[in-house]
Every structure is written in structure tokens, then in C-alpha cells.
Design a protein around this motif. Sequence first.
Motif, PDB file in Angstrom:
ATOM      1  N   PHE A 374       0.696  -1.305   0.084  1.00 46.02           N
ATOM      2  CA  PHE A 374      -0.033  -0.055   0.048  1.00 46.02           C
ATOM      3  C   PHE A 374       0.932   1.336   0.096  1.00 46.02           C
ATOM      4  O   PHE A 374       1.827   1.466   0.826  1.00 46.02           O
ATOM      5  N   GLU A 375       0.545   2.197  -0.958  1.00 47.26           N
ATOM      6  CA  GLU A 375       1.222   3.518  -0.644  1.00 47.26           C
ATOM      7  C   GLU A 375       0.362   4.167   0.467  1.00 47.26           C
ATOM      8  O   GLU A 375      -1.152   4.150   0.753  1.00 47.26           O
ATOM      9  N   ALA A 376       0.790   5.228   0.874  1.00 46.07           N
ATOM     10  CA  ALA A 376       0.073   6.039   2.017  1.00 46.07           C
ATOM     11  C   ALA A 376      -1.116   6.512   1.352  1.00 46.07           C
ATOM     12  O   ALA A 376      -2.169   6.782   2.311  1.00 46.07           O
ATOM     13  N   ALA A 501      11.894  14.340  -6.806  1.00 43.31           N
ATOM     14  CA  ALA A 501      11.237  15.219  -7.925  1.00 43.31           C
ATOM     15  C   ALA A 501       9.926  14.238  -8.065  1.00 43.31           C
ATOM     16  O   ALA A 501       9.719  13.131  -7.966  1.00 43.31           O
ATOM     17  N   SER A 502       8.853  15.285  -8.159  1.00 37.87           N
ATOM     18  CA  SER A 502       7.590  14.396  -8.372  1.00 37.87           C
ATOM     19  C   SER A 502       7.562  13.911  -9.875  1.00 37.87           C
ATOM     20  O   SER A 502       8.108  14.205 -10.630  1.00 37.87           O
ATOM     21  N   GLY A 503       7.109  12.744 -10.065  1.00 36.84           N
ATOM     22  CA  GLY A 503       6.851  11.969 -11.426  1.00 36.84           C
ATOM     23  C   GLY A 503       5.566  12.383 -12.116  1.00 36.84           C
ATOM     24  O   GLY A 503       5.310  12.195 -13.095  1.00 36.84           O
ATOM     25  N   THR A 504       4.662  13.287 -11.427  1.00 32.62           N
ATOM     26  CA  THR A 504       3.299  13.744 -12.061  1.00 32.62           C
ATOM     27  C   THR A 504       3.298  15.244 -12.024  1.00 32.62           C
ATOM     28  O   THR A 504       2.346  15.648 -12.532  1.00 32.62           O
ATOM     29  N   GLU A 505       4.255  15.919 -11.566  1.00 33.52           N
ATOM     30  CA  GLU A 505       4.014  17.510 -11.608  1.00 33.52           C
ATOM     31  C   GLU A 505       5.305  18.270 -11.603  1.00 33.52           C
ATOM     32  O   GLU A 505       6.414  17.316 -11.315  1.00 33.52           O
TER      33      GLU A 505
HETATM   34  C1  16G Z   1       1.083   8.272  -9.636  1.00 35.05           C
HETATM   35  C2  16G Z   1       1.339   6.743  -9.108  1.00 35.05           C
HETATM   36  C3  16G Z   1       0.903   6.864  -7.655  1.00 35.05           C
HETATM   37  C4  16G Z   1       2.015   7.724  -6.915  1.00 35.05           C
HETATM   38  C5  16G Z   1       1.906   8.965  -7.511  1.00 35.05           C
HETATM   39  C6  16G Z   1       3.015   9.870  -7.014  1.00 35.05           C
HETATM   40  C7  16G Z   1       0.414   4.831 -10.329  1.00 35.05           C
HETATM   41  C8  16G Z   1      -0.799   3.917 -10.731  1.00 35.05           C
HETATM   42  N1  16G Z   1       0.148   5.819  -9.788  1.00 35.05           N
HETATM   43  O1  16G Z   1      -0.176   8.740  -9.323  1.00 35.05           O
HETATM   44  O2  16G Z   1       1.150   5.380  -7.337  1.00 35.05           O
HETATM   45  O3  16G Z   1       1.613   7.611  -5.650  1.00 35.05           O
HETATM   46  O4  16G Z   1       2.173   9.046  -8.959  1.00 35.05           O
HETATM   47  O5  16G Z   1       3.094  11.103  -7.580  1.00 35.05           O
HETATM   48  O6  16G Z   1       1.572   4.297 -10.181  1.00 35.05           O
HETATM   49  P1  16G Z   1       4.230  12.154  -7.550  1.00 35.05           P
HETATM   50  O7  16G Z   1       5.183  11.500  -8.189  1.00 35.05           O
HETATM   51  O8  16G Z   1       3.873  13.431  -7.988  1.00 35.05           O
HETATM   52  O9  16G Z   1       4.522  12.490  -6.104  1.00 35.05           O
END
Ligand code: 16G
Length: 532
Positions: A374-376, A501-505
Motif C-alpha cells: 500500500f502507498e500511504a 522530484a515528483s513524477g506527475t507534477e
Molecule cells: C502516480 C502513481 C501513484 C503515486 C503518485 C506519486 C500509479 C498508478 N500511480 O499517481 O502510485 O503515488 O504517482 O506522484 O503508479 P508524484 O510522483 O507526483 O509524487
Amino acid sequence: TFDTSAIKNNIIAHEKSEFVYTYGTAGFRSNADVLGSVMYKVAILAALRSKKLNGATIGVMITASHNPEEDNGVKLVDPRGEMLEQSWEVYATKLANAKDGDSLVQVVQDVIAQNKIDVETPANVIYAYDTRPSCPHLVKCLELGLKAAGAQSTNFGLKTTPMLHYLVRCINTAGTSDAYGEPTEEGYYTKLTSAFSAAVKGKPRLSTLHVDCANGVGAPKLREMTKHISSDVLSVDVVNEDITTLGQLNKNCGADYVKTQQRAPPSISIKAGDRCCSFDGDADRIVFYYVTEDGTFRLLDGDKIAGLAALFIAELVQEAGIDSIKVGVVQTAYANGSSTNYLTKVLNVPVSCVSTGVKHLHHEAEKYDVGVYFEANGHGTVLFSPDALNIIKTAEAKTPAQKQAITQLAALTDLINQTVGDAISDMLLVEAILTSRQWSFEEWDQAYTDLPNRLVKVVVSDRHIFKTTNAERQLVEPAGLQAEIDALVAKYSNGRSFVRASGTEDAVRVYAEAATRAETDDLAFKVAQLVY
Ligand code: 16G
Ligand code: ZN
């Protein structure tokens, strides 16, 4: 047949020529305005992936999860219902950035050559989407790509992300000894609800669970699920189910809101004794919460779910007399220090820490007989190895207590969506455990007390200079920065902090925890200043 001229001639032009696409942790994700061209190419990639895997069915999910409604995204699902194999992410990125028909065909031919793909192999693709207003248009773009690539495809319509993962696995395992279930939405509900009924058999039902569905796809699907189970066994109250009014999706509600704001959505009136949970926009995450008699908000996040699941399964395995099966837990650096302490010191289970992102957790969890991950933030599931499944299936009970434990374990293997984290399935897992134990949220919460923690987002000029090691817990670059962080952390009791570094922002995230709220805030602030 595979006709590159069709691929070339039907190409959808880039919406914004300067935009650079990256297939990241969550596939492609951005404002929906620039995604039509991407859908076309993702369709072609899905077809190539299917051909590479001898025509196995590949899934395509159109969603942007907890992101704002104007965003959208897309990700591919591999044949066993898992995330796209990592080595193919680079092809996704290359295809998406091909600006014209000729360069697109060039990338396609490179992928074919590098993977020795027999283009005559048929391609099978299924797809689904969430409630976002941009989905119908993006689905059309996807369909153009599927057609150009000559793929056989099925539109499964509106689905949660984990439902699509389930469907892909069912289709690819149909007729084998490993068959995962009926490849229909109906089959999904039947599998989960019959497993739930078996797991809680003979136990009194708990009070109603209020479920915030983030005004997303989880709402209609949860409603549908409840039709398959008697309200004498499970009682849920669906909240935030407005999927038609523009702008409501994930707005001041949902799992991400609750986790980051550490409060209940304003749309829910929550009083002491109420049991609540929140899904995210595509229903692959869940967090639970309640308020105490004195009105304090208490969050039961992914770490708490992992602790509960590990405790319950480890005890069942003991009771069943099959303790050769070992339970392990996988976390990320964001797991609260108290949860890691509880798992390792109280439950005595092995814990591994991996980088953020479901694919990393999932693969690590496969190394255990029973891998709880689980992720937090509330994304996670439990994986049973083929050996563990076999032991559970063939175990012979010597006592009624053993029989009961074996039955419950077997029920859990069906109840838990083993392809990916699933809010509906995880909700049923938690409810099954609490019903079995006749536990309130307070009792569940007593396992350990979270250390105060803070997550800060820092916008920097170039986040790519921040390179980490040790499952993102330490920086290797910029040089010297980690030593400065360490020196700061050493000044706080129970202090811990890391930067990635964020992977989504386009930002850097700073996490800090310490013994008190004041120390935590101070530590987070000081580390953020170092980064800035
Ligand atoms: C994505 C990931 C999620 C993670 C989040 C971190 C998948 C399906 N989703 O949403 O698990 O917690 O990125 O985001 O893998 P961040 O890199 O912006 O912190
Ligand atoms: Zn999600």
C-alpha cells in the motif's frame, strides 16, 4: 495485416506543437486539450504490444484519476492485468512525441525491429474510460488509431481503472487453470460479493459505511455492486455521486483531498461514531476516516490498511495451520515511521521499501508468499503467490477453527483484486476484516499512532537535477544537499525527511515527520528552504 500507410495517413496532428509528452508513473497525463494525438498513438502502441505477446489482449484506460476534471490521461495494461512493462514506456514516449506521419512510421518500425515483432500476428485491445467530459472525444481518437493499426478491439465503456485491469486478466486467462473470473462487469461484482459473503459468514453486520465517491466513476459502480449483496450483509451509503454536473469530479472530495488536507470533505457531515471512506476519481484508491468524541479527525490511510491486512492474514495463516506461508509488506518512503515500526516490531513481518509508483510496489510484493502493498495515499492490494494459492486451496482442516481460517483465507484470495489497487475491493477487504473481528474504526486505529507529518511542494527551476537513491530516501544530487538535510534531521526527535522530484507534477516534494507537530512543520520548512 499491418499497413503503415494507414497509420501515417490518419495521424491526428499535435494539438500544441511545442508540448513534450512523457509516459510517467501514471501513463500520459495532462490537460485533456493536448491528448487526442496521444490517444491515436497509444492505440498503435497497444496493438504492437499485443502482437509482440502473440495476440494477448492489452488494456487501455482513459482516466486522470484524482487530477482536476479538465485533465485526462491514458495508460496501458499488460496481459495479466499489470502495468505496462517498464521497458516499453520509452516507446510510448517516443511515439507520443512523433510530430508527423513519417516520423511516426519510423518509430513504429523501430519498435517492430527491436522487438522482432511479427506484424501478421493479430492484435487484441480492450478499452474503457472514466466520467470526464473529455472522454468521448478521446475515445474517438483512440478508435482511429486502433483502426489504423488493424487491431481487434472491444469498448468496455464506463469503468473504474481496476475493473479494466480485472477484465484484461480474465480475458487472457479464460479457459486456463489460472482463470481469473468472468470477463464482464457482472462477473466482477459476483466474484467480489460472493467472496465477501463467505468471508463474513455468521458475523453480525457493521453499521453503515459512508462512501465518498469523488463524484466519479466509483459512484455508479458502487451502486451497481450493492445490488449484488444483501443489505443484511453490507450497508453502504453512496455520497458524492454527481457525475453529470460539470466541475464536480474530485472537487473538494475524494481520497486525495482527504489525505492531503487531513480532513473530511465539506459535503459530508460526519459525527462521532460514523464510519466513512473516500475513493479517488477512478476508484483505485481508498482512505478511511472518523471523528472522535471530542471532534478530532482521524485518518486511516494506506499504511493503516496495510497494517490491518497484514495482521489479519498473518493470524489466519497461523490459525489455518499453514504458517509456511510468509506475509511481507511493501511500502514507500512516504509510509509513516510508526507504521513501519508497528509492522516490523509488533507484527514481526518483513517490510521492504521501494520507489513511489504502483509498478515498483507490485513487483516487490510478488517476491513474498503473501505480499501486502500500500502507498500511504491509499493505493494498494495484496498478492498471493501461485504456491500460496495452492496451499490455501488444498489445505485440510483438522479442527473447526482451522476450517474456518482456511475458508476465510480462500475467500480473501477472491475478494482482493490481485491485478492492482482497487477501492471497491479494498473497501470490502477492510469491511470483511472489521466484521470478522467486530472492530470499530477506533479499535483498528489503536494499532499505532501516526507521527505528525508534512508534505510540502516546492516549485524549482529544474526538478530533474534532484536524483535519489535508496528507494528515494536519499539524494545523490545536487552534491552535498543530503548531508545538509541529515544535519537538520539530527536535531529533531524521531525526525525523518526526504526530498524527491515528483513524477506527475513539475515540482519537488519534501516530506518530513518528527515527534511533535511543531517540530515536523519546522523541519519541513527548513528542508524546503534548502531545496529552494
Ligand atoms: C502516480 C502513481 C501513484 C503515486 C503518485 C506519486 C500509479 C498508478 N500511480 O499517481 O502510485 O503515488 O504517482 O506522484 O503508479 P508524484 O510522483 O507526483 O509524487
Ligand atoms: Zn486513481
